[in-house]
Design a protein around this motif. Structure first.
Motif, PDB file in Angstrom:
ATOM      1  N   ILE A  65       0.820  -1.207   0.000  1.00 64.22           N
ATOM      2  CA  ILE A  65       0.000   0.000   0.000  1.00 64.22           C
ATOM      3  C   ILE A  65       0.855   1.259   0.000  1.00 64.22           C
ATOM      4  CG2 ILE A  65      -1.685   1.333   1.301  1.00 64.22           C
ATOM      5  CD1 ILE A  65      -2.825  -1.313   2.317  1.00 64.22           C
ATOM      6  N   TRP A  66       1.783   1.352   0.933  1.00 62.12           N
ATOM      7  CA  TRP A  66       2.539   2.591   1.092  1.00 62.12           C
ATOM      8  C   TRP A  66       3.559   2.770  -0.017  1.00 62.12           C
ATOM      9  CZ3 TRP A  66      -0.205   5.565   3.715  1.00 62.12           C
ATOM     10  CH2 TRP A  66      -0.995   5.076   4.762  1.00 62.12           C
ATOM     11  N   GLY A  67       4.068   1.670  -0.558  1.00 68.07           N
ATOM     12  CA  GLY A  67       4.924   1.785  -1.738  1.00 68.07           C
ATOM     13  C   GLY A  67       4.142   2.333  -2.917  1.00 68.07           C
ATOM     14  N   ALA A  68       2.908   1.842  -3.098  1.00 69.26           N
ATOM     15  CA  ALA A  68       2.051   2.330  -4.173  1.00 69.26           C
ATOM     16  C   ALA A  68       1.703   3.798  -3.960  1.00 69.26           C
ATOM     17  CB  ALA A  68       0.778   1.486  -4.250  1.00 69.26           C
ATOM     18  N   PHE A  69       1.466   4.181  -2.702  1.00 71.92           N
ATOM     19  CA  PHE A  69       1.169   5.588  -2.397  1.00 71.92           C
ATOM     20  C   PHE A  69       2.349   6.484  -2.767  1.00 71.92           C
ATOM     21  CE2 PHE A  69       1.550   9.100   0.657  1.00 71.92           C
ATOM     22  CZ  PHE A  69       0.399   9.807   0.365  1.00 71.92           C
ATOM     23  N   ARG A  70       3.559   6.065  -2.425  1.00 67.29           N
ATOM     24  CA  ARG A  70       4.751   6.864  -2.761  1.00 67.29           C
ATOM     25  C   ARG A  70       4.924   6.973  -4.272  1.00 67.29           C
ATOM     26  NH1 ARG A  70       6.828   3.963   1.712  1.00 67.29           N
ATOM     27  NH2 ARG A  70       7.699   2.379   0.314  1.00 67.29           N
ATOM     28  N   ARG A  71       4.684   5.876  -4.973  1.00 67.49           N
ATOM     29  CA  ARG A  71       4.823   5.924  -6.435  1.00 67.49           C
ATOM     30  C   ARG A  71       3.787   6.852  -7.057  1.00 67.49           C
ATOM     31  NH1 ARG A  71       6.378   0.525  -5.418  1.00 67.49           N
ATOM     32  NH2 ARG A  71       4.241  -0.264  -5.448  1.00 67.49           N
ATOM     33  N   SER A  72       2.550   6.783  -6.597  1.00 72.74           N
ATOM     34  CA  SER A  72       1.511   7.660  -7.143  1.00 72.74           C
ATOM     35  C   SER A  72       1.815   9.125  -6.843  1.00 72.74           C
ATOM     36  CB  SER A  72       0.140   7.288  -6.558  1.00 72.74           C
ATOM     37  OG  SER A  72      -0.385   6.143  -7.191  1.00 72.74           O
ATOM     38  N   THR A  73       2.333   9.403  -5.646  1.00 75.46           N
ATOM     39  CA  THR A  73       2.666  10.780  -5.296  1.00 75.46           C
ATOM     40  C   THR A  73       3.809  11.303  -6.162  1.00 75.46           C
ATOM     41  OG1 THR A  73       1.964  10.393  -3.013  1.00 75.46           O
ATOM     42  CG2 THR A  73       3.347  12.322  -3.427  1.00 75.46           C
TER      43      THR A  73
END
Length: 278
Positions: A65-73
């Motif tokens: 989840i948080w890896g995906a959040f960082r990538r989207s940001t």
């Protein structure tokens, strides 16, 4: 006080239904994210707690989840900056007609009417044929620009179409160079519009799904991660994630609007000071 007509109440009711239709699902997800530890994915709620928000920050058995959040940001910031820069440059270029300007304009906005999944497929195939690695920061970045740039271009074309060129002429009369005129006159005047273009670029990229589906490679962005979670996560943790990401989106919008308000107040103050000086 003048009495309201019946049409006013009909339109008000219609608008209320529209707002409910627009924000009702978000409100529902927000409520269900506060289920108790034994709660499920539907009503009625089984207790009220913040358990699933705490669980969200624990190591998840499924996904990143948080890896995906960082990538989207990161992807959103890349798309935002590129969209603003290219849109301003294009807006300046199109202030004067040139050979092929009409064809170039329609070519730039054609991607808005092409199905998003076809754009994603086409970009993925191009990278594959060129032997380039399909990755969210390259092919995904390019695919999302086909979505954000047309909006940025249309906004900047409208802005420059109404721009008063007398400001630039006054700057040149004072001996300013072309770069000084752009930096100290043009950009400060259109700054609120640049904030709008940046907001479009970031938010459209942050939640883009279809154009990223076949261009993100081995690493998911947040929309892809959430979609994957819907097939194997059966707890309200997915609602907690949706609530937090929605709050993050609203926070980004609020920050951009605050920036535009501050710039507007600053311009008004500078204009008042200049008037007093005269």
């Amino acid at each position: 006080m003048e009495k309201r007509s019946r049409g006013f109440y009909v339109l008000a009711a219609f608008f209320g239904l529209f707002v409910l239709f627009l924000y009702g699902p978000i409100l529902t997800i927000g409520i269900l994210s506060f289920q108790g530890p034994q709660g499920g994915l539907t009503f009625p709620m089984n207790g009220v707690s913040t358990y699933w928000f705490r669980d969200l920050f624990q190591e998840q058995a499924v996904g990143d989840i948080w890896g995906a959040f960082r990538r989207s940001t990161m992807l959103g910031l890349m798309v935002m900056i590129t969209t603003v820069v290219v849109s301003v440059m294009a807006g300046l270029a199109f202030r004067k007609r040139f050979a092929g300007s009409g064809v170039l304009f329609y070519a730039a906005i054609t991607s808005l009417v092409i199905p998003s999944i076809l754009i994603s497929l086409g970009v993925g195939l191009i990278f594959n044929q060129l032997g380039l690695k399909i990755h969210w920061a390259t092919s995904g970045f390019g695919a999302q620009l086909t979505w954000t740039l047309p909006f940025g271009l249309l906004i900047m074309f409208a802005v420059f179409n109404r721009f008063d060129k007398s400001y630039e002429e006054a700057a040149r009369d004072q001996g300013a160079t072309a770069w000084q005129t752009l930096r100290h006159v043009v950009l400060p005047i259109i700054a609120p519009s640049l904030i709008g273009v940046g907001l479009f670029g970031f938010t459209l990229s942050y939640d883009e799904f279809a154009r990223t589906l076949l261009t993100s490679g081995s690493y998911n962005t947040l929309p892809l991660e959430i979609f994957g979670m819907t097939t194997n996560v059966t707890t309200p943790v997915i609602y907690a994630l949706g609530t937090l990401t929605t709050a993050f989106s609203f926070a980004i919008i609020a920050a951009f609007l605050l920036g535009a308000w501050i710039m507007g107040k600053r311009r008004a103050r500078l204009g008042s000071d200049a008037g007093k000086g005269l």
